[in-house]
Design a protein around this motif. Sequence first.
Motif, PDB file in Angstrom:
ATOM      1  N   TYR A 296      19.249  42.140 -33.824  1.00  0.00           N
ATOM      2  CA  TYR A 296      19.349  42.909 -32.596  1.00  0.00           C
ATOM      3  C   TYR A 296      18.342  42.007 -31.463  1.00  0.00           C
ATOM      4  O   TYR A 296      18.809  41.832 -30.503  1.00  0.00           O
ATOM      5  N   ASN A 297      17.295  41.785 -31.805  1.00  0.00           N
ATOM      6  CA  ASN A 297      16.380  41.017 -31.183  1.00  0.00           C
ATOM      7  C   ASN A 297      16.927  39.813 -30.826  1.00  0.00           C
ATOM      8  O   ASN A 297      16.734  39.123 -29.672  1.00  0.00           O
ATOM      9  N   ARG A 298      17.489  38.967 -31.767  1.00  0.00           N
ATOM     10  CA  ARG A 298      17.830  37.675 -31.541  1.00  0.00           C
ATOM     11  C   ARG A 298      19.465  37.753 -30.878  1.00  0.00           C
ATOM     12  O   ARG A 298      19.563  37.104 -29.942  1.00  0.00           O
ATOM     13  N   LEU A 299      19.860  38.890 -30.821  1.00  0.00           N
ATOM     14  CA  LEU A 299      21.174  38.865 -29.927  1.00  0.00           C
ATOM     15  C   LEU A 299      20.773  39.039 -28.593  1.00  0.00           C
ATOM     16  O   LEU A 299      21.400  38.516 -27.861  1.00  0.00           O
ATOM     17  N   THR A 300      19.836  40.059 -28.305  1.00  0.00           N
ATOM     18  CA  THR A 300      19.567  40.183 -26.945  1.00  0.00           C
ATOM     19  C   THR A 300      18.780  38.868 -26.378  1.00  0.00           C
ATOM     20  O   THR A 300      18.973  38.663 -25.006  1.00  0.00           O
ATOM     21  N   ALA A 301      18.085  38.267 -27.114  1.00  0.00           N
ATOM     22  CA  ALA A 301      17.492  36.867 -26.707  1.00  0.00           C
ATOM     23  C   ALA A 301      18.695  35.926 -26.335  1.00  0.00           C
ATOM     24  O   ALA A 301      18.600  35.104 -25.445  1.00  0.00           O
ATOM     25  N   GLY A 302      19.617  36.012 -27.233  1.00  0.00           N
ATOM     26  CA  GLY A 302      20.871  34.886 -26.962  1.00  0.00           C
ATOM     27  C   GLY A 302      21.467  35.350 -25.511  1.00  0.00           C
ATOM     28  O   GLY A 302      21.888  34.374 -24.971  1.00  0.00           O
ATOM     29  N   LEU A 303      21.746  36.614 -25.336  1.00  0.00           N
ATOM     30  CA  LEU A 303      22.547  37.031 -24.174  1.00  0.00           C
ATOM     31  C   LEU A 303      21.571  36.539 -22.954  1.00  0.00           C
ATOM     32  O   LEU A 303      22.203  36.293 -22.074  1.00  0.00           O
TER      33      LEU A 303
ATOM     34  N   ALA B  80      18.670  31.736 -32.875  1.00  0.00           N
ATOM     35  CA  ALA B  80      17.317  31.505 -33.018  1.00  0.00           C
ATOM     36  C   ALA B  80      16.623  32.632 -32.397  1.00  0.00           C
ATOM     37  O   ALA B  80      16.971  33.285 -31.378  1.00  0.00           O
ATOM     38  N   GLY B  81      15.108  32.660 -32.704  1.00  0.00           N
ATOM     39  CA  GLY B  81      14.150  33.609 -32.042  1.00  0.00           C
ATOM     40  C   GLY B  81      14.327  33.624 -30.599  1.00  0.00           C
ATOM     41  O   GLY B  81      13.996  34.670 -29.855  1.00  0.00           O
ATOM     42  N   ASP B  82      14.317  32.163 -30.054  1.00  0.00           N
ATOM     43  CA  ASP B  82      14.129  32.284 -28.520  1.00  0.00           C
ATOM     44  C   ASP B  82      15.583  31.993 -27.981  1.00  0.00           C
ATOM     45  O   ASP B  82      15.773  31.748 -26.777  1.00  0.00           O
ATOM     46  N   GLY B  83      16.532  32.448 -28.811  1.00  0.00           N
ATOM     47  CA  GLY B  83      17.833  32.675 -28.148  1.00  0.00           C
ATOM     48  C   GLY B  83      18.900  31.344 -28.394  1.00  0.00           C
ATOM     49  O   GLY B  83      20.021  31.297 -27.623  1.00  0.00           O
ATOM     50  N   THR B  84      18.258  30.305 -28.585  1.00  0.00           N
ATOM     51  CA  THR B  84      18.926  29.106 -28.734  1.00  0.00           C
ATOM     52  C   THR B  84      19.678  28.958 -29.947  1.00  0.00           C
ATOM     53  O   THR B  84      20.012  29.923 -30.945  1.00  0.00           O
ATOM     54  N   GLU B  85      20.667  28.186 -30.154  1.00  0.00           N
ATOM     55  CA  GLU B  85      21.624  28.203 -31.411  1.00  0.00           C
ATOM     56  C   GLU B  85      21.046  27.532 -32.622  1.00  0.00           C
ATOM     57  O   GLU B  85      20.270  26.521 -32.321  1.00  0.00           O
ATOM     58  N   ILE B  86      21.449  28.079 -33.747  1.00  0.00           N
ATOM     59  CA  ILE B  86      20.941  27.681 -34.909  1.00  0.00           C
ATOM     60  C   ILE B  86      22.014  26.752 -35.499  1.00  0.00           C
ATOM     61  O   ILE B  86      23.459  27.310 -35.663  1.00  0.00           O
ATOM     62  N   GLN B  87      21.839  25.391 -35.728  1.00  0.00           N
ATOM     63  CA  GLN B  87      22.809  24.428 -35.854  1.00  0.00           C
ATOM     64  C   GLN B  87      23.049  24.601 -37.584  1.00  0.00           C
ATOM     65  O   GLN B  87      22.165  24.913 -38.436  1.00  0.00           O
ATOM     66  N   GLY B  88      24.116  24.538 -38.214  1.00  0.00           N
ATOM     67  CA  GLY B  88      24.584  24.559 -39.661  1.00  0.00           C
ATOM     68  C   GLY B  88      24.581  25.838 -40.217  1.00  0.00           C
ATOM     69  O   GLY B  88      25.313  26.803 -39.515  1.00  0.00           O
ATOM     70  N   THR B  89      23.892  26.148 -41.264  1.00  0.00           N
ATOM     71  CA  THR B  89      23.933  27.409 -41.968  1.00  0.00           C
ATOM     72  C   THR B  89      23.280  28.553 -41.169  1.00  0.00           C
ATOM     73  O   THR B  89      22.239  28.333 -40.656  1.00  0.00           O
ATOM     74  N   PRO B  90      23.954  29.535 -41.064  1.00  0.00           N
ATOM     75  CA  PRO B  90      23.399  30.943 -40.352  1.00  0.00           C
ATOM     76  C   PRO B  90      22.446  31.671 -41.077  1.00  0.00           C
ATOM     77  O   PRO B  90      22.092  31.142 -42.286  1.00  0.00           O
ATOM     78  N   GLU B  91      21.368  31.982 -40.805  1.00  0.00           N
ATOM     79  CA  GLU B  91      20.272  32.704 -41.102  1.00  0.00           C
ATOM     80  C   GLU B  91      20.591  34.210 -41.322  1.00  0.00           C
ATOM     81  O   GLU B  91      21.417  34.951 -40.506  1.00  0.00           O
ATOM     82  N   VAL B  92      20.040  34.673 -42.622  1.00  0.00           N
ATOM     83  CA  VAL B  92      20.167  36.199 -42.803  1.00  0.00           C
ATOM     84  C   VAL B  92      18.959  36.973 -42.606  1.00  0.00           C
ATOM     85  O   VAL B  92      18.041  36.433 -42.950  1.00  0.00           O
TER      86      VAL B  92
ATOM     87  N   VAL C  11      26.782  32.930 -29.934  1.00  0.00           N
ATOM     88  CA  VAL C  11      26.192  34.283 -29.459  1.00  0.00           C
ATOM     89  C   VAL C  11      27.213  35.274 -29.712  1.00  0.00           C
ATOM     90  O   VAL C  11      27.362  36.265 -30.251  1.00  0.00           O
ATOM     91  N   ALA C  12      28.617  34.882 -29.482  1.00  0.00           N
ATOM     92  CA  ALA C  12      29.851  35.732 -29.761  1.00  0.00           C
ATOM     93  C   ALA C  12      30.095  36.044 -31.073  1.00  0.00           C
ATOM     94  O   ALA C  12      30.427  37.257 -31.696  1.00  0.00           O
ATOM     95  N   GLY C  13      30.074  35.065 -32.132  1.00  0.00           N
ATOM     96  CA  GLY C  13      30.239  35.393 -33.464  1.00  0.00           C
ATOM     97  C   GLY C  13      29.106  36.136 -34.073  1.00  0.00           C
ATOM     98  O   GLY C  13      29.436  37.163 -34.816  1.00  0.00           O
ATOM     99  N   SER C  14      27.822  35.735 -33.605  1.00  0.00           N
ATOM    100  CA  SER C  14      26.663  36.455 -34.030  1.00  0.00           C
ATOM    101  C   SER C  14      26.825  38.019 -33.693  1.00  0.00           C
ATOM    102  O   SER C  14      26.479  39.058 -34.414  1.00  0.00           O
ATOM    103  N   ALA C  15      27.236  38.352 -32.476  1.00  0.00           N
ATOM    104  CA  ALA C  15      27.293  39.756 -31.993  1.00  0.00           C
ATOM    105  C   ALA C  15      28.302  40.445 -32.759  1.00  0.00           C
ATOM    106  O   ALA C  15      28.075  41.784 -33.220  1.00  0.00           O
TER     107      ALA C  15
END
Length: 399
Positions: free
Chosen positions: A97-104, A78-90, A28-32
Amino acid sequence: IEFRTAGYATSLHAVRAGLLEQIPEPYVAGSASRYIRDCVLYDVLDGTKAVNALLTSPDLVAAFASDHPSRFTETHIAGDGTEIQGTPEVVTCAQGYNRLTAGLNAIYTSWWGRFVQALAGARGLQPAAVDSVLTTSYQSLLNVAATPQEILFQSAMIHSFDEAIQLQAKLTGSDAYLMGLTLAQAQYQQRTALFTMGQLAQRLLPVLRSAVEGILYGLFPLLMLLLFTPLGPMVLKTYAIGFLWLQCWGPLFAILNLLSSVQAERMLTAYASEGITLATYRTLDALTADGLAIAGALCLTVPVIAWALASGTFAGLAQAVGTVTGSAQSSVGSASASAGMGNLSMGNVSLSSLSANKFNPAFESTTGATLREYGAAVDGGYAPARYGYVTPSGGATQL
């Protein structure tokens, strides 16, 4: 917040603990930080977002919302706030923003649990009381009426914004910003000299008091035997002074707690109306650090003042004042010497040093020395020509 219920300078400790909070989960920190760099900063550059609105926003999670249709960011959420393993999604900035709030929101429960455990353990609080202590501290010192979740999210977004700025500066080679960051870090280290000493004292003094009190109780049978000797009256007097000395610690800590809370409220009053924002964070961080440094240094004087009150002699007060001022004088002397003499190093020798996996996108130049490289290999891309020295006729000899 009273000393008898929460301990010494707990309100300042709670505020500072909230200010220093960062996103604990790396994904979450890196994505933010990437989202802020890829979306928010460019919204500021093209005028979509006003700089002043971001700097003064008390709710950065909402202020960082971006819905630009042609900007994208990488995310590990991910869309539900969980972590995506491996390569990040573009994804687009709106999706990011929606995924960031879901992750937080997904990590908040465990995040708050760790915060409660850390603050309760450091200050000797009941875990159930941390919620009220945190909100009361922010309300009384900063006039900020916010929930614990809003407090943690605001501080975390400020730190993520700083990380995004640092990342952008490194990628673009902004030496001016990095130099300013270095100077700020040096000033912060200097400010925390008394704070560190005070933190150690606050941890050691309760242990010291308990140990001395246990020793006094354990010596009671020996005291009863000494009462039947000529040394009895003197030993009884010393024994009574020892107990009185320990009993004076509590009232003195309560007085210092009140004084430190009043002083902190006076220091932070000017920023009470603005709250915690990007514009005020650095000042609030410095003020709370200074307040805790002073409170920590003053707690070192408690045993000396208590002994002076119990024994009826004030000869040790000079030592108590010297304990507080000595560290400040040492810090000032070293800082002044560093500012006046600079950073000078001569005759240094390094042998068998190994450095690997280095990447530096900034432009660099080396002058004034002959450069020779042997056995160098370039894998991919191209290597510019290297010149060792300039010939008298004006040409250059390539190595």
